[in-house]
Write a protein that holds these residues in place. Structure first.
Motif, PDB file in Angstrom:
ATOM      1  N   LEU A  29       4.145  13.338  -2.241  1.00  0.00           N
ATOM      2  CA  LEU A  29       4.171  12.938  -0.661  1.00  0.00           C
ATOM      3  C   LEU A  29       5.524  13.416  -0.104  1.00  0.00           C
ATOM      4  CD1 LEU A  29       2.406   9.745  -0.146  1.00  0.00           C
ATOM      5  CD2 LEU A  29       1.437  12.115   0.609  1.00  0.00           C
ATOM      6  N   ALA A 249      -1.480  12.621   2.948  1.00  0.00           N
ATOM      7  CA  ALA A 249      -2.737  11.830   2.597  1.00  0.00           C
ATOM      8  C   ALA A 249      -3.375  11.204   3.974  1.00  0.00           C
ATOM      9  CB  ALA A 249      -2.919  11.232   1.409  1.00  0.00           C
ATOM     10  N   GLY A 250      -2.556  10.565   4.622  1.00  0.00           N
ATOM     11  CA  GLY A 250      -2.767  10.003   5.757  1.00  0.00           C
ATOM     12  C   GLY A 250      -2.776  10.698   7.235  1.00  0.00           C
TER      13      GLY A 250
ATOM     14  N   PHE B  44       8.427   7.297   7.544  1.00  0.00           N
ATOM     15  CA  PHE B  44       7.181   6.989   7.285  1.00  0.00           C
ATOM     16  C   PHE B  44       6.823   5.769   6.621  1.00  0.00           C
ATOM     17  CE2 PHE B  44       9.647   8.922   3.903  1.00  0.00           C
ATOM     18  CZ  PHE B  44       9.426   8.159   2.848  1.00  0.00           C
ATOM     19  N   ASP B  51       3.208   2.853   2.863  1.00  0.00           N
ATOM     20  CA  ASP B  51       3.788   4.258   2.949  1.00  0.00           C
ATOM     21  C   ASP B  51       2.600   4.962   3.853  1.00  0.00           C
ATOM     22  OD1 ASP B  51       4.020   6.990   2.602  1.00  0.00           O
ATOM     23  OD2 ASP B  51       4.648   6.828   0.365  1.00  0.00           O
ATOM     24  N   CYS B  52       3.016   5.164   5.338  1.00  0.00           N
ATOM     25  CA  CYS B  52       2.221   5.547   6.083  1.00  0.00           C
ATOM     26  C   CYS B  52       1.602   7.349   5.769  1.00  0.00           C
ATOM     27  CB  CYS B  52       2.645   5.571   7.484  1.00  0.00           C
ATOM     28  SG  CYS B  52       3.011   4.115   8.090  1.00  0.00           S
ATOM     29  N   ARG B  53       2.173   7.784   4.884  1.00  0.00           N
ATOM     30  CA  ARG B  53       1.746   9.220   4.479  1.00  0.00           C
ATOM     31  C   ARG B  53       0.869   9.057   3.507  1.00  0.00           C
ATOM     32  NH1 ARG B  53       7.294  10.987   1.426  1.00  0.00           N
ATOM     33  NH2 ARG B  53       6.515   8.791   0.269  1.00  0.00           N
ATOM     34  N   ASN B  54       0.446   7.973   3.117  1.00  0.00           N
ATOM     35  CA  ASN B  54      -0.635   8.065   2.047  1.00  0.00           C
ATOM     36  C   ASN B  54      -2.069   7.384   2.871  1.00  0.00           C
ATOM     37  OD1 ASN B  54      -2.138   8.364  -0.529  1.00  0.00           O
ATOM     38  ND2 ASN B  54      -0.332   7.613  -1.379  1.00  0.00           N
ATOM     39  N   TYR B  55      -3.276   7.381   1.886  1.00  0.00           N
ATOM     40  CA  TYR B  55      -4.485   6.913   2.556  1.00  0.00           C
ATOM     41  C   TYR B  55      -4.518   5.340   2.718  1.00  0.00           C
ATOM     42  CZ  TYR B  55      -6.525  11.135   0.734  1.00  0.00           C
ATOM     43  OH  TYR B  55      -6.956  12.485   0.432  1.00  0.00           O
ATOM     44  N   LYS B 279      -1.633   7.102  10.380  1.00  0.00           N
ATOM     45  CA  LYS B 279      -0.893   6.095  10.477  1.00  0.00           C
ATOM     46  C   LYS B 279       0.702   6.510  10.822  1.00  0.00           C
ATOM     47  CE  LYS B 279      -1.450   4.525   6.485  1.00  0.00           C
ATOM     48  NZ  LYS B 279      -2.507   5.581   6.074  1.00  0.00           N
ATOM     49  N   LEU B 280       1.155   7.770  10.398  1.00  0.00           N
ATOM     50  CA  LEU B 280       2.389   8.310  10.722  1.00  0.00           C
ATOM     51  C   LEU B 280       2.587   8.500  12.384  1.00  0.00           C
ATOM     52  CD1 LEU B 280       2.514  10.969   8.091  1.00  0.00           C
ATOM     53  CD2 LEU B 280       4.095   9.134   8.350  1.00  0.00           C
TER      54      LEU B 280
END
Lengths: 415, 415
Positions: A29, A249-250, B44, B51-55, B279-280
Motif C-alpha cells: 500500500l 484495497a479500500g 490513512f 489502515d484505511c487503505r486496506n479491505y 474508508k479513506l
C-alpha cells in the motif's frame, strides 16, 4: 526468530496472525503513497471540463473509462468505471439479472428470479465470495472440477448444452483464485463458442489478477469479449476488474467491461441506484497511474514484494512436506494464493490445529460451493499480508499443523 | 442583462440552462476546497489504528459511524457509514427486502418478492428517484396527498391498517423534496405508532435536508428511530442521510441509521456485496468536518449562497404570477426545491415552452408515481445550481412560460 521443528514448538511461539484473506501488505500500500499524500494535486476538473465534485456520469468519468479500456483491451464505450470494488459490480450484475433479466438482443429475457430455477457452474476450487453471492441469491451452484489449467470443459459443455437453468459460470482466467491456473486459449475459445440451452447465458469473467504477475513472464489470456463476439455471442461475457490490489484495497476503482448492449443494460439499472460514482477518486487514479505502462511499472514493485513471500511458503512446504504422501501444492506464477492439498480428510483438522497455535487460515472448504470440500483436502494459503519473516514462520506452522493432523489420524487408526 | 417582459423576449435571449436537478453550484462545492486541496493531510491511519487503505469494515470506519451518529442523534452502533450516495443505500435496502425479506424479530419475514404483491405509499408531490426505485422493482405505488405540512395521515393509517401488501412509505420529514414541508411531531408520532397489517412494514426515512436550512431557524424533526422504539416498532424506521450536499455531491459519505437489529440485517446482506466502503474518503470527511458544529458552520455558508437564489425565484413569481388565479408556490425554509403549481392542465405546456426557450426544467409530473400528475399542475424548481443572475432570469422565464401557456389555453378556449 526461533525455527520450530514440531507442531508443539510452533504452538509455544504463540503466533497471532490472520492469513485468512488475500490482503495486500502495508508495504504494498505504501507503493501508492503519492496517491494519498499528493491527492490534492489531482484537483477536481477533468480533462473534458467535468466538475468531478458534482453529480452525474453514472458510467464513470470518461478518462477513467478510457483508462479501463486500455487495461482491458476494449473500447471505452464498452467500459464502466465504478466504485471501489469489483465484487459490488459482480453482485449487482447478478442482482440485476435476477430482478430484471439480462440485456435482450432479439427477444426479451425474463428476470432470472421468475424462471423455474437458476444454476451457475462453479469451477472448484474457486473464490468463496463468488459462491457467497450465488448462495445469497438462491442460485444453485454446480461444482465443476478444475483440470490442470482450466475447468473441465467437457463437463462444462455437457452441463450447459441441455439444461436451460444453467445461466452462467464463474471464471477467473488468469492466476485463478486459489489454484493459480492460467486458462488456455482453447478453453477460452470453447467458453466463447459453446452452445448453451439458456439463450441468456453469461460468463462472469473475474479478471482480478490480470496484471498480478509473480514471475518475469507477463502471462495474458485472449480477449473474451472479442472471442464471444466472433462466436456470435456478443453479450455473453461480463468482465470485471479492479485496482484494489494495484493501488489501495479500500479505495481503488473497479471496472466492468462488456458489449455495448450490456453497458446500456447496466446503465439502465445502475442509474436507478445511483447518480454516479466518486469521480474524484477516479480522477486521482487516472492522474496517478497515467496509463497501462504506469500501472505495469507499479505492478513490478508489487511483484518484488510478493515474490519472496510466495517463494518462502513454497520452500517451507518443499522442506517439510515433500516426503508426505498425498500432499501437493502449486507454485503460482501470479495472483494472490497458493493451494495446498492435504491427504483426504485432513484439511479441516489442519486449519483447526493452526488456529489453536494462533494462526488463522481461510476455513477449509471455503473454496467450494456451500463450503463443502467433500474430500476435505484443500487449503487456501494467502501469503501477501504478513511480513516475509512472519509468512515463512506461518508456512512452517501450516506444514507442521498438517503433519500433526496426519499423526493424529494415524494414531486414531492404530487405536 | 436584459429583463424580458414577455415570453417572446425571453425566448430571444436564447438561454442555455439545465435546471432539471437539484445540484449544488460550483461556489457551494468551493466551500469544501480544503477537502480536496489538503486531502493528503488526512493520511490513512484512523484514530483506532485502522489502515484505511486496506479491505474491511463493511459498516464503515468507526469514527465515521460516530460522526454519523452525532449528526443523526443515535448511537454509533445504529449507524452504517457507506459510499458516496444515500440513494444507493435506499435502493439496496429495498433490493435486500425484496430478495431476502427484512430483519426478523419474532418470526421470519418472507422475501417481499415472494409475497403476493408489494405496495408503497408515496406522499405526493415527492422525490422522483424514490419512485423510480419502486417502479424498477415492480413495487406498486399508492399516491397519498400532502396536506399543508405532512402526508394526509388519515389516508395513510387507513391504507396500512388492512392491507398487508403495503410494506412501506417514503418519508422526507424535513424540507420535503419538492414541497419543502416540515412534518409535524403529531404526524411523525402517528407514523411511528400506527398499526399496520404488514408486520414487516418499514418507514423509508430520507433525511436528505436535515441540515439544509434556508432561514435562521434550524428546524428539526423528532427522532423517528426512538419514537418507533417507544411505540413498540423498533425496526420500523430506516433513516438515510448523506453529505453530498454538505461537501461534495460526487464524493461525499452516506449514512444509514436504524435499530441494531436492522444494522445486523444490513451487514448480513451488504457483506455479500462488498468487502467495505472507501474508508479513506470517510477519514478525510471526519477530519475535515470534525463534528456536528463543524458541519453546521459549513451549512451556514451554503445558506448564504442559496438563500438569495430562493428569494430571487420567489420575488420573480411574486412579481409576475401574483395576479394569476390558480397559481401558487411555496417559500421553503430549507431544502433544495420550490414547488410551483400552475392552473390545472398547464404544467406540461409550461415545461415545453421553457424548453423551447432553452431552459430545461424537471419534467412535469416527475414528482408523482409513474410520472403522472393527473391534474398536470406541479412544477419542481431547482434554484441551487445556476448563478444568482441566471436563476433570476430563469425564474422570470418560467413565469413568462406559464403565462404564455395560459394565454395559449385561453386562446384555444376562445376559438
Amino acid at each position: 526468530m526461533t525455527t520450530p521443528a514440531t507442531y508443539d514448538e510452533f504452538k509455544r511461539l504463540n503466533m497471532r496472525l490472520d492469513m485468512s484473506r488475500g490482503k495486500p501488505s502495508p508495504e504494498q500500500l505504501d507503493l501508492s503513497r503519492a496517491l494519498i499524500d499528493e491527492a490534492g494535486t489531482a484537483g477536481f476538473m477533468s480533462r473534458d471540463g467535468i466538475d468531478c465534485r458534482n453529480y452525474g456520469h453514472v458510467l464513470g468519468l470518461p478518462e477513467a473509462r478510457e483508462f479501463g479500456a486500455q487495461l482491458l483491451d476494449v473500447d471505452a464505450a464498452q467500459v464502466v468505471a465504478a466504485g471501489n470494488s469489483s465484487l459490488e459490480l459482480m453482485h449487482d450484475a447478478l442482482v440485476f439479472a435476477m430482478l430484471h433479466g439480462v440485456s435482450a438482443h432479439v427477444s426479451n429475457h425474463a428476470p432470472w428470479s421468475r424462471q423455474r430455477e437458476v444454476a451457475f457452474l462453479c469451477p472448484v476450487p474457486g473464490y468463496d465470495r463468488h459462491f457467497a453471492i450465488c448462495e445469497a441469491l438462491g442460485i444453485r451452484m454446480i461444482a465443476v472440477p478444475m483440470t490442470q489449467d482450466a475447468p473441465d470443459m467437457d463437463a462444462v459443455e455437457a452441463l450447459v448444452k441441455h439444461d436451460a437453468s444453467v445461466k452462467g459460470i464463474w471464471c477467473m482466467p488468469l492466476y485463478s483464485n486459489p489454484s493459480g491456473a492460467i486458462w488456455s486459449r482453447t478453453t477460452i475459445e470453447r467458453l466463447a463458442a459453446m452452445p448453451t440451452a439458456a439463450n441468456d447465458f453469461r460468463l462472469f469473467w473475474d479478471d482480478a489478477y490480470r496484471f498480478h504477475h509473480l514471475t518475469g513472464t507477463r502471462h495474458a489470456t485472449p480477449g473474451i469479449i472479442e472471442l464471444c463476439e466472433q462466436a456470435g455471442h456478443a453479450d455473453r461475457a461480463l468482465v470485471f476488474a479492479s485496482l484494489s490490489k494495484v493501488t489501495l484495497a479500500g479505495g481503488g476503482v473497479a471496472f466492468l467491461a462488456s458489449s455495448r448492449r450490456n453497458v446500456d443494460w447496466w446503465q439502465r439499472h445502475a442509474s436507478i441506484r445511483t447518480i454516479g460514482p466518486d469521480k474524484l477518486n477516479q480522477l486521482r487514479h487516472v492522474r496517478y497511474l497515467r496509463d497501462r505502462e504506469g500501472l505495469e511499472h507499479l505492478m513490478a514493485k508489487h511483484r518484488a514484494l510478493l515474490r519472496p513471500k510466495f517463494d518462502a511458503v513454497v520452500a517451507e512446504f518443499d522442506t517439510l512436506l515433500a516426503d508426505v504422501p498425498g500432499v501437493s501444492w502449486n507454485r503460482p506464477e501470479g495472483g494472490y494464493f497458493i493451494s495446498l492439498y492435504a491427504p483426504k480428510g485432513h484439511a479441516k483438522r489442519t486449519v483447526a490445529l493452526a488456529a489453536d497455535a494462533g494462526l488463522v487460515l481461510t476455513p477449509a472448504g471455503a473454496a467450494y460451493p456451500y463450503g463443502r470440500d467433500d474430500e476435505d483436502r484443500h487449503l487456501r494459503i494467502a501469503p501477501s499480508f504478513p511480513s516475509l519473516d512472519e509468512v515463512t514462520l506461518a508456512a512452517r506452522g501450516i506444514a507442521l499443523s498438517l503433519r500433526r493432523a496426519l499423526e493424529d489420524g494415524a494414531a486414531l487408526v492404530a487405536e
